[in-house]
Design a protein around this motif. Structure first.
Motif: not given
Length: 391
Positions: A290-295, A331-342, A363-370
């Motif tokens: 739900g957060r953006t890469c830029a945020e 994951v940079e100020d110019g990318d407003h992609t919304v993070l999603a699980p997976g 680290d390599t990080v997996l975005v999950t629902e939790s």
């Protein structure tokens, strides 16, 4: 190493839907990572093109050099395949493709935005009567990882963490014996060789799009160069040392990077290390769906700015990882992609002090629902990353 047929069937179904949304009759894959993702064919990219036609409706078609026919069969690639003899060829790869596509209804063909101008020109001359349209259809499918891919990334993470341990052990052993420490290039060969050997020991058939294991090693003032290459400089007591390592199982990448200090850290080393560790911790925890890469990037790098280290920031917090070690999202100020699980991301803020050293923890990080889940687990605290030769 091959994913189940159900994976490729699901990919094909989702791609068909994406092509329909974009009014495209098919997608022409030309990049090794895209071809591997869509049909599970891994090959060595040379001047000889590989074309994978993925129609919106109907069966895929793979055009490959004849010398790769047996290799495709070994990998149990089941899509229809035609081959051309050589490059540039009396009959070119593009002409072979055009002949194979004749009679198939296609007026708008999607292509990757990364296809070169020269390649587009060759295709336009051979495959006539169609429009080649750059599209993000496949790139968007690769943004979030399928459930079948995650265990491969997890396996790569274990190997990558062990590569870090192997590098640390080489230095600690030299300190304990009282012998000279390895050079940067020697340490790089050691950790890459360890990762490669592990891969071939653990898996009967190893496939990849770019590499199995890799690493950058730099110490002392050299570590202040974020993308510096290993040199013949010998590691010295008192050095700050960055091991920037990566590994891939079935070309599903992971990176794990740590900063070490050889001997008792100075006050200066502690200051920079702890600031970077805090930024990495805060930035990793911010990788929420739900957060953006830029945020997320601003949240992470603001920690370093808060420590008065803004002038030593040289790059973004991180990037996407998948079939390539660097891929979208960014994951940079110019990318407003919304993070999603997976989504799978690197979290790797850095501090680079010219003439002194660099500090980076990744680290390599997996975005999950939790929430975010680190796949790499090598210790991040400074005391665990001080290398001493005590037995």
């Amino acid at each position: 190493m091959r994913l189940p047929d159900s994976f490729y069937a699901t990919v094909r179904t989702r791609l068909s839907a994406a092509l329909a949304e974009r009014d495209l009759d098919g997608f022409l894959a030309t990049a090794p990572a895209d071809v591997a993702f869509l049909v599970g064919f891994f090959y060595i990219a040379t001047e000889r093109p590989v074309y994978l036609w993925m129609p919106r409706e109907g069966d895929p078609l793979l055009v490959i050099p004849r010398l790769d026919e047996e290799y495709a069969a070994q990998q149990e690639v089941t899509v229809d395949t035609v081959s051309y003899f050589e490059y540039p060829g009396v009959v070119s790869a593009e002409e072979t493709l055009a002949t194979a596509l004749s009679g198939r209804r296609a007026r708008r063909i999607g292509i990757s935005a990364g296809l070169s101008v020269g390649a587009v020109d060759k295709l336009n001359r051979a495959v006539t009567g169609v429009s080649l349209v750059p599209t993000d259809a496949v790139a968007n499918l690769r943004l979030t990882k399928f459930a079948e891919e995650i265990p491969l990334h997890e396996a790569a993470a274990r190997i990558c963490d062990d590569m870090l341990a192997a590098g640390r052990e080489l230095i600690a052993d030299a300190l304990a014996r009282g012998t000279e420490l390895p050079r940067e290039d020697e340490l790089a060969r050691h950790v890459i060789g360890y990762g490669t050997d592990r891969m071939y020991a653990d898996y009967e058939r190893v496939v990849y799009t770019t590499k199995v294991a890799g690493g950058l090693v730099y110490a002392g003032p050299n570590s202040a160069l974020p993308h510096g290459l290993p040199t013949r400089r010998r590691i010295q007591p008192g050095d700050t040392l960055i091991l920037s390592l990566g590994a891939a199982v079935a070309s599903r990448f992971v990176e794990s990077e740590r900063t070490f200090v050889v001997g008792e850290p100075t006050t200066e080393q502690r200051r920079y290390y702890e600031a970077d560790r805090e930024a990495q911790q805060v930035g990793t925890e911010a990788m929420l769906a739900g957060r953006t890469c830029a945020e997320v990037n601003r949240t992470c790098l603001d920690v370093l700015r808060g420590h008065g280290l803004g002038e030593f920031i040289r790059h973004r917090q991180g990037h996407g990882i998948g079939l390539q070690n660097h891929e979208a999202p960014w994951v940079e100020d110019g990318d407003h992609t919304v993070l999603a699980p997976g989504m799978l991301l690197s979290s790797e803020p850095g501090v680079y002090v010219p003439g002194h050293a660099g500090y980076r923890i990744s680290d390599t990080v997996l975005v999950t629902e939790s929430g975010p889940r680190r796949l790499t687990s090598y210790p991040r605290d400074l005391e665990a990353n001080v290398i001493e030769g005590v037995r």
